[in-house]
Structures are given as C-alpha cells and as structure tokens.
Design a protein around this motif. Structure first.
Motif, short mmCIF file in Angstrom:
data_model
loop_
_atom_site.label_atom_id
_atom_site.label_comp_id
_atom_site.label_asym_id
_atom_site.label_seq_id
_atom_site.Cartn_x
_atom_site.Cartn_y
_atom_site.Cartn_z
N UNK A 150 72.55 60.72 117.68
CA UNK A 150 72.14 62.08 117.34
C UNK A 150 71.82 62.87 118.60
N UNK A 151 71.02 62.28 119.49
CA UNK A 151 70.63 62.96 120.72
C UNK A 151 71.85 63.25 121.60
N UNK A 152 72.70 62.26 121.77
CA UNK A 152 73.87 62.44 122.62
C UNK A 152 74.79 63.51 122.04
N UNK A 153 75.00 63.48 120.73
CA UNK A 153 75.84 64.50 120.09
C UNK A 153 75.26 65.89 120.31
N UNK A 154 73.97 66.05 120.07
CA UNK A 154 73.33 67.37 120.20
C UNK A 154 73.40 67.87 121.64
N UNK A 155 73.25 66.97 122.60
CA UNK A 155 73.34 67.37 124.01
C UNK A 155 74.77 67.75 124.38
N UNK A 156 75.73 66.92 123.97
CA UNK A 156 77.13 67.20 124.28
C UNK A 156 77.59 68.49 123.60
N UNK A 157 77.17 68.69 122.35
CA UNK A 157 77.60 69.88 121.63
C UNK A 157 76.94 71.14 122.18
N UNK A 158 75.72 71.01 122.69
CA UNK A 158 75.08 72.16 123.33
C UNK A 158 75.87 72.58 124.57
N UNK A 159 76.24 71.60 125.40
CA UNK A 159 77.08 71.89 126.56
C UNK A 159 78.42 72.51 126.14
N UNK A 160 78.98 71.95 125.07
CA UNK A 160 80.26 72.41 124.56
C UNK A 160 80.16 73.87 124.11
N UNK A 161 79.09 74.20 123.40
CA UNK A 161 78.88 75.57 122.93
C UNK A 161 78.69 76.53 124.11
N UNK A 162 77.99 76.08 125.15
CA UNK A 162 77.80 76.95 126.32
C UNK A 162 79.15 77.32 126.92
N UNK A 163 80.03 76.32 127.05
CA UNK A 163 81.37 76.60 127.57
C UNK A 163 82.16 77.49 126.64
N UNK A 164 82.02 77.25 125.33
CA UNK A 164 82.73 78.07 124.35
C UNK A 164 82.26 79.51 124.35
N UNK A 165 80.95 79.72 124.46
CA UNK A 165 80.40 81.08 124.49
C UNK A 165 80.91 81.82 125.72
N UNK A 166 80.94 81.15 126.86
CA UNK A 166 81.44 81.77 128.09
C UNK A 166 82.89 82.21 127.92
N UNK A 167 83.71 81.35 127.31
CA UNK A 167 85.12 81.69 127.11
C UNK A 167 85.28 82.82 126.10
N UNK A 168 84.50 82.76 125.00
CA UNK A 168 84.59 83.80 123.98
C UNK A 168 84.17 85.16 124.54
N UNK A 169 83.15 85.16 125.39
CA UNK A 169 82.74 86.42 126.02
C UNK A 169 83.86 86.97 126.89
N UNK A 170 84.62 86.07 127.51
CA UNK A 170 85.77 86.51 128.30
C UNK A 170 86.80 87.21 127.45
N UNK A 171 87.02 86.70 126.23
CA UNK A 171 87.98 87.34 125.33
C UNK A 171 87.45 88.69 124.84
N UNK A 172 86.16 88.77 124.56
CA UNK A 172 85.57 90.04 124.14
C UNK A 172 85.84 91.11 125.19
N UNK A 173 85.80 90.72 126.46
CA UNK A 173 86.02 91.67 127.56
C UNK A 173 87.49 91.94 127.83
N UNK A 174 88.36 90.92 127.64
CA UNK A 174 89.73 91.04 128.11
C UNK A 174 90.81 91.13 127.03
N UNK A 175 90.54 90.59 125.84
CA UNK A 175 91.58 90.57 124.80
C UNK A 175 91.85 91.98 124.27
#
Length: 211
Positions: A150-175
C-alpha cells in the motif's frame, strides 16, 4: 397597413437578416478552425506520451489490487485504473482520427515540451518519462504485500501523478485542439486532488510521499 404594422414587418425582416448573417459568420468560423494536428505537434505528442504514462498507472493499480485487501487503497486503485484506461482510449482514438501513428520512431518522449525523457541521462531503468516507476520499483511492488504494498503504491503513484500533472499542464499551454486541452486541464485537477488523498492515506500508515 398602419405605421405599427410596417414597423413590425421591418423588425421581422431585420431579425431574419441578422440570423442569416450569424449563420454565415458561424460557418466561416468553422472553416477557419485548426486543421488536423501533424505528427510533430504538441497535440499528437501529448496524446502519445500520456497514453504511455497512463498505461503504467493502470498496470500499477492492477498490481496493488492483488497485493492488499485494504478497501480504501483498492477503491483508489480501481478509480485510477478505470479513469486512466478510458482517457488512454480517447487519446489513442484521436490519433486514429487524425491519421497519425501511435508511436513515432526517432522522437524522444516529451520532445514536444522541449524535453527528452529524463533529459541528458536518458531513460532510467525503464522509466521513459519523469514520474514513471522504474522496472526495479515495479518488481518491488509485485513482491510486496499488505501495508508495505500500500505504501509503495501510494508513493509511486504520487510521483506518477506529479509527472502526469506536469505533462498535462504542458498540453494546456501548447495544445491547439480544444477537447484535448480541456481533457488535460481535467487531468491536472483530478490528479492534484488524488495526490491530496494519497498523502492522507500515507499519513494513516505512518508514511509520507517521497521527496
């Protein structure tokens, strides 16, 4: 006819002429809408890269589902897997609609953002983009169980979401495609909310997100 009748008729004629003009303007606007995105566009790059990013989130969520019986974590994992699988299907569908390949050889991930995978270091142990779990981390998740999983999943998914949010913000600006940009904005809001929930679930387990 009285002057009032003539005024009424004139008003109707003007309204019809205005409506016709509005239709003409609307038609012209549709004709001037952006053309189909090209393969090197931010729209295509985001669709390709986020589809890959989402696929790993789905994979991790299915792994933890089988490694714990905790209902809160299993419910979160189900929501993430269901949402991101559906969004992934939409993005791959857009690429099909645009007549573009789902992969593009010779192009680094996130190049449309002015980045390239992990920068100068290249992919790290199979993690193609920032935030993605490495092969070693995925193996550890498969081997863990109960609270550890549970802990490892939550930590990995938090990191994953941070990367996803950064990429999605890039699309909001550029798409340039409105529906894709709107989806990206929705991803930012939903994943930021889920990061707050995951931080609380980690706190309940005596842990916290990784630095």
């Amino acid at each position: 006819m009285t002057r009032t009748h003539w005024a009424s008729i004139a008003a109707v004629v003007l309204a019809l002429l205005f409506a016709g003009g509005a239709v003409t303007v609307a038609s012209a606007q549709r004709e001037e809408a952006p053309r189909t995105p090209v393969s090197g566009s931010a729209d295509a790059g985001f669709a390709r890269d986020m589809a890959v990013h989402h696929q790993q989130a789905v994979e991790m969520s299915f792994i933890v589902r089988d490694r714990t019986t905790d209902e809160d974590v299993r419910r979160l994992a189900y929501d993430i897997a269901n949402t991101q699988a559906n969004q992934r299907g939409m993005m791959l569908g857009w690429l099909d609609l645009w007549g573009l390949p789902k992969t593009e050889s010779g192009t680094e991930p996130m190049a449309w953002m002015g980045m390239g995978g992990h920068g100068d270091t290249g992919p790290l142990d199979g993690a193609l983009m920032p935030g993605m779990a490495t092969k070693t981390e995925l193996r550890k998740l498969r081997e863990a169980s109960g609270k550890e999983a549970e802990i490892l999943y939550l930590q990995l998914m938090t990191d994953h979401h941070k990367g996803g949010v950064h990429m999605a913000q890039g699309c909001v600006e550029k798409c340039s495609v409105d529906v894709e940009r709107n989806l990206a904005q929705g991803m930012v809001e939903a994943q930021e909310s889920e990061m707050g929930l995951m931080a609380e679930l980690l706190r309940q387990r005596g842990a916290k997100p990784r630095a």
